[in-house]
Write a protein that holds these residues in place. Structure first.
Motif, short mmCIF file in Angstrom:
data_model
loop_
_atom_site.label_atom_id
_atom_site.label_comp_id
_atom_site.label_asym_id
_atom_site.label_seq_id
_atom_site.Cartn_x
_atom_site.Cartn_y
_atom_site.Cartn_z
N SER A 1 0.82 -1.21 0.00
CA SER A 1 0.00 0.00 0.00
C SER A 1 0.86 1.26 0.00
CB SER A 1 -0.92 0.00 1.22
OG SER A 1 -1.85 -1.07 1.12
N ASP A 2 2.05 1.20 0.65
CA ASP A 2 2.96 2.35 0.64
C ASP A 2 3.49 2.61 -0.77
OD1 ASP A 2 2.60 2.63 3.32
OD2 ASP A 2 4.42 1.51 3.88
N LEU A 3 3.51 1.57 -1.60
CA LEU A 3 4.09 1.70 -2.94
C LEU A 3 3.06 2.00 -4.01
CD1 LEU A 3 6.55 -1.35 -2.84
CD2 LEU A 3 7.12 1.06 -2.50
N ILE A 4 1.79 1.56 -3.80
CA ILE A 4 0.80 1.65 -4.87
C ILE A 4 0.46 3.10 -5.22
CG2 ILE A 4 -1.19 1.53 -3.31
CD1 ILE A 4 -0.82 -0.03 -6.82
N ALA A 5 0.46 3.97 -4.20
CA ALA A 5 0.11 5.37 -4.46
C ALA A 5 1.12 6.02 -5.40
CB ALA A 5 0.03 6.15 -3.15
N GLY A 6 2.42 5.72 -5.18
CA GLY A 6 3.43 6.33 -6.01
C GLY A 6 3.41 5.81 -7.43
N LEU B 1 3.36 -5.07 -5.89
CA LEU B 1 3.34 -6.29 -5.08
C LEU B 1 4.71 -6.98 -5.11
CD1 LEU B 1 1.67 -8.27 -3.40
CD2 LEU B 1 1.00 -9.40 -5.53
N ARG B 2 5.34 -7.00 -6.29
CA ARG B 2 6.67 -7.60 -6.40
C ARG B 2 7.68 -6.86 -5.53
NH1 ARG B 2 8.87 -10.61 -10.50
NH2 ARG B 2 7.42 -11.69 -11.89
N LEU B 3 7.64 -5.52 -5.61
CA LEU B 3 8.60 -4.74 -4.83
C LEU B 3 8.36 -4.89 -3.33
CD1 LEU B 3 8.90 -1.50 -6.96
CD2 LEU B 3 10.43 -3.45 -6.87
N ALA B 4 7.08 -4.99 -2.96
CA ALA B 4 6.77 -5.19 -1.54
C ALA B 4 7.31 -6.53 -1.06
CB ALA B 4 5.26 -5.11 -1.33
N ALA B 5 7.09 -7.58 -1.89
CA ALA B 5 7.61 -8.90 -1.53
C ALA B 5 9.13 -8.89 -1.48
CB ALA B 5 7.11 -9.94 -2.54
N ALA B 6 9.76 -8.21 -2.45
CA ALA B 6 11.22 -8.14 -2.46
C ALA B 6 11.74 -7.44 -1.23
CB ALA B 6 11.69 -7.42 -3.72
N THR C 1 5.38 8.35 -15.06
CA THR C 1 5.13 8.25 -13.62
C THR C 1 5.90 7.08 -13.02
OG1 THR C 1 2.93 9.20 -13.92
CG2 THR C 1 3.34 8.00 -11.88
N ALA C 2 5.84 5.94 -13.71
CA ALA C 2 6.52 4.73 -13.20
C ALA C 2 8.02 4.95 -13.10
CB ALA C 2 6.20 3.53 -14.10
N LEU C 3 8.63 5.58 -14.12
CA LEU C 3 10.08 5.78 -14.09
C LEU C 3 10.49 6.71 -12.96
CD1 LEU C 3 10.86 6.13 -17.92
CD2 LEU C 3 11.41 4.21 -16.43
N ARG C 4 9.72 7.82 -12.79
CA ARG C 4 10.03 8.74 -11.67
C ARG C 4 9.91 8.01 -10.34
NH1 ARG C 4 6.42 13.97 -13.51
NH2 ARG C 4 7.81 14.76 -15.16
N TRP C 5 8.83 7.22 -10.25
CA TRP C 5 8.59 6.51 -8.98
C TRP C 5 9.69 5.50 -8.69
CZ3 TRP C 5 7.47 1.22 -8.66
CH2 TRP C 5 7.13 0.78 -7.39
N LEU C 6 10.12 4.75 -9.73
CA LEU C 6 11.15 3.74 -9.55
C LEU C 6 12.44 4.38 -9.05
CD1 LEU C 6 10.84 1.32 -12.61
CD2 LEU C 6 10.71 0.71 -10.20
N VAL C 7 12.85 5.48 -9.69
CA VAL C 7 14.11 6.13 -9.31
C VAL C 7 14.03 6.67 -7.89
CG1 VAL C 7 15.65 8.05 -9.83
CG2 VAL C 7 14.70 6.66 -11.70
#
Length: 620
Positions: free
Chosen positions: A501-506, A549-554, A582-588
């Motif tokens: 949930s902390d990651l989904i918003a970004g 979900l993958r990043l949360a599990a990782a 959006t995804a690229l900014r969020w990943l970095v």
């Protein structure tokens, strides 16, 4: 952990290819079929290895798919990593016949033993299943598979129980169950009946081994066999000597053209006959009266013919007609008849003499050949013929000796055959005795085992009650641990939900701010009115949620302060430009460790450049 560079020396389409990666974000650009997925798989193979499947599965497995296109004898590569301020070089050879795996610490300048503890630390605690379902994201594969469910459940249960990953509940339960099986195996429910049966078996076995058939007579039979063997060797030596003697005798006889005693006797008789004929012819030729009579007869015949000529010349005036009154023609006929008679007598004597000489010469030639062959001398004499007969007597004795030796060889062969039969008989007896002794050893071993088992059963009878109490304790422990583990594992979604949930918003740009994940990794998005199943949102949003979900599990699974690089293989094909930006900014901003993005489009690099986001570009 950070990937510094890779060197591919035989993997799919690549040979002798080197790629270097930088810190932070890396964009690996290549057109379709350029080999991006091959490099992605190569990194996975270098970290976790590639095993060839068996049977039909080997036709389409990972090993076969990425076998080198060229130079199939080289199927290997290297990858250099930076982990905890050390640079490590991993070298692997995938070839099934010469697999090799080596890790070199380049910072310390030494080779590292690839133990499980070291690899767990180097790979940040990720198994291959966890790696594939978290940080390694293939084409259109943000969603996780079923293997990740058990990985997460087991991880969270262990984390709640112990605060670390040292204990695996599944392994602990398996250990308790194996202990229970060992205890059950130690129990003998019918120990008393088995003990009684063993005592009966012991008595029967002791009775059997005391029978005469198990008396050891091997030494005696071996002694007899040795004696027979010595006699047999002696007989065989005698036979060989006789055979050599016969061969020598036969060779002598054969060289003199003799086959047996009859041939010698015939040869001797014929030689004697030739000698007798020679002597007779010689005696006939040596008689002078025969020569004289032959000459005189011829002379008389000649004189009578001359007289006939004289009578014919004188006519009626010859003495016999003139004085005695004999008829001239009659007188001439008497003279001619007498001349013919004397001429025939002389001719017969002459021819007989010539025939005797011819017979003497022929006999002499035959005798000279015989004497030359056997005596080495061509002189014909009575002494020579006696020496010849003595020689023939020697051949006769030699032939008799050969025949006698041949008979002796036959006798020796019969004796040898009899001894061989005896030897075989002793061998069979020894073999029978050995088998009997082997059976005796087995019975003794069985008897010893029975006694040992009987002795052990005495202790087991007293241990059964204690074992039952231990089994009951293990059953209680298993029941309690299973109950607690199920309760903990059922709640693992709470841990995953909090991080995801902390990651989904970004990643969604604030469109969704909360999500829920059940125990089977089924995902629901939280809205103000209801929980929306993930299947009801767009494919792009679904891909974003699975990425979160993958990043949360990782984040949950990886141990320590360092994390594995995020690797994307054309994972953003469903993203529109806004969603990708959006995804690229969020990943970095979210993932501070290394990120590697394989792509066949140039828009990722263009967006990063436009937004002043630093990155490292690798072109293939």
């Amino acid at each position: 952990m950070k990937i510094l560079d890779i060197y591919i020396n035989g993997f799919g389409k690549f040979h002798g290819r080197n790629l270097t990666f930088g810190d932070g974000l890396n964009i690996v650009y290549g057109k379709n079929e350029a080999g991006k997925s091959t490099i992605h798989t190569f990194i996975r193979g270098m970290l976790f290895g590639i095993e060839r499947q068996r049977g039909r599965a080997s036709k389409n497995d990972l090993y076969t798919k990425y076998e080198p296109w060229e130079n199939s004898g080289t199927y290997e590569g290297q990858i250099r990593l930076e982990h905890k301020e050390h640079i490590y070089r991993i070298e692997r050879t995938f070839q099934k016949n010469k697999k090799e795996f080596k890790i070199v610490d380049e910072t310390a300048g030494r080779e590292i033993e690839p133990t499980k503890a070291f690899l767990d630390d180097l790979l940040c605690g990720l198994s291959e299943t966890a790696y594939i379902n978290t940080v390694s994201i293939g084409q259109l594969k943000s969603a996780t598979d079923e293997g990740m469910v058990s990985e997460l459940k087991n991880y969270i249960a262990n984390l709640n129980n112990t605060g670390n990953l040292a204990l695996n509940i599944t392994k602990a339960a398996a250990f308790l169950k194996s202990q229970r099986k060992e205890l059950e195996a130690q129990m003998v429910p019918e120990a008393a009946r088995t003990y009684t049966s063993l005592l009966s078996e012991i008595r029967n076995t002791e009775k059997e081994i005391s029978s005469p058939e198990y008396e050891n007579q091997i030494t005696e039979y071996q002694k007899l066999r040795t004696e027979v063997k010595t006699a047999l060797e002696k007989k065989q030596a005698e036979k060989e000597e006789l055979i050599k003697k016969v061969a020598r005798g036969r060779q002598v006889l054969s060289s003199n053209q003799f086959t047996d005693l009859d041939s010698i006797n015939d040869y001797s008789v014929k030689a004697q006959e030739n000698f007798d004929e020679y002597m007779e012819a010689k005696e006939a030729c040596s008689k002078k009266p025969r020569k004289v009579f032959s000459i005189l007869s011829l002379m008389v015949a000649t004189m009578l013919l001359c007289g006939v000529g004289v009578l014919y010349y004188l006519g009626e005036s010859n003495y016999f007609t003139a004085y005695y009154g004999l008829d001239l023609l009659l007188l001439m006929g008497v003279f001619v008849g007498a001349a013919i008679i004397f001429y025939l007598i002389g001719l017969l004597l002459f021819l007989k003499l010539k025939h005797s000489q011819k017979d003497m010469e022929m006999s002499a030639k035959i005798l000279q050949e015989i004497l030359s062959r056997h005596l080495g001398n061509t002189e014909i004499s009575t002494e020579a013929i006696r020496a010849f007969q003595a020689r023939m007597a020697e051949f006769s004795r030699l032939c008799s000796a050969v025949v006698k030796s041949e008979s002796a060889v036959t006798q020796k062969a019969a004796e040898i055959e009899e001894l061989q039969k005896k030897q075989e008989g002793f061998g069979e007896s020894i073999e029978k005795q050995q088998k009997s002794q082997w059976e005796l050893e087995k019975k003794l071993e069985h008897l010893s085992n029975c006694k040992t088992q009987a002795e052990g059963l005495k202790h087991i009878l007293g241990e059964n009650d204690r074992i039952r109490e231990e089994i009951s304790a293990i059953d209680l422990a298993l029941e309690t641990m299973t109950s607690l583990s199920s309760s903990i594992r059922d709640s693992f979604g709470l841990y995953l939900n909090r991080t995801a949930s902390d990651l989904i918003a970004g990643i969604t740009g604030g469109i969704y701010t909360s999500m829920s994940v059940d125990e089977n990794l089924n995902v629901f998005l939280n809205t103000k009115t209801k929980l929306v199943p993930l299947e009801q949102v767009s494919s792009g949003t679904m891909d974003q949620v699975y990425l979160a979900l993958r990043l949360a599990a990782a984040t949950l699974i990886q141990e320590g302060s360092e994390r594995m690089p995020l690797i994307f293989d054309d994972s953003f094909v469903l993203y529109d430009d806004d969603r990708l930006r959006t995804a690229l900014r969020w990943l970095v901003g979210t993932y501070s460790d290394q990120i590697i993005i394989f792509t066949c489009h140039q828009r990722e690099a263009q967006m990063l450049t436009a937004n002043l986001i630093p990155y490292h570009l690798v072109e293939i």
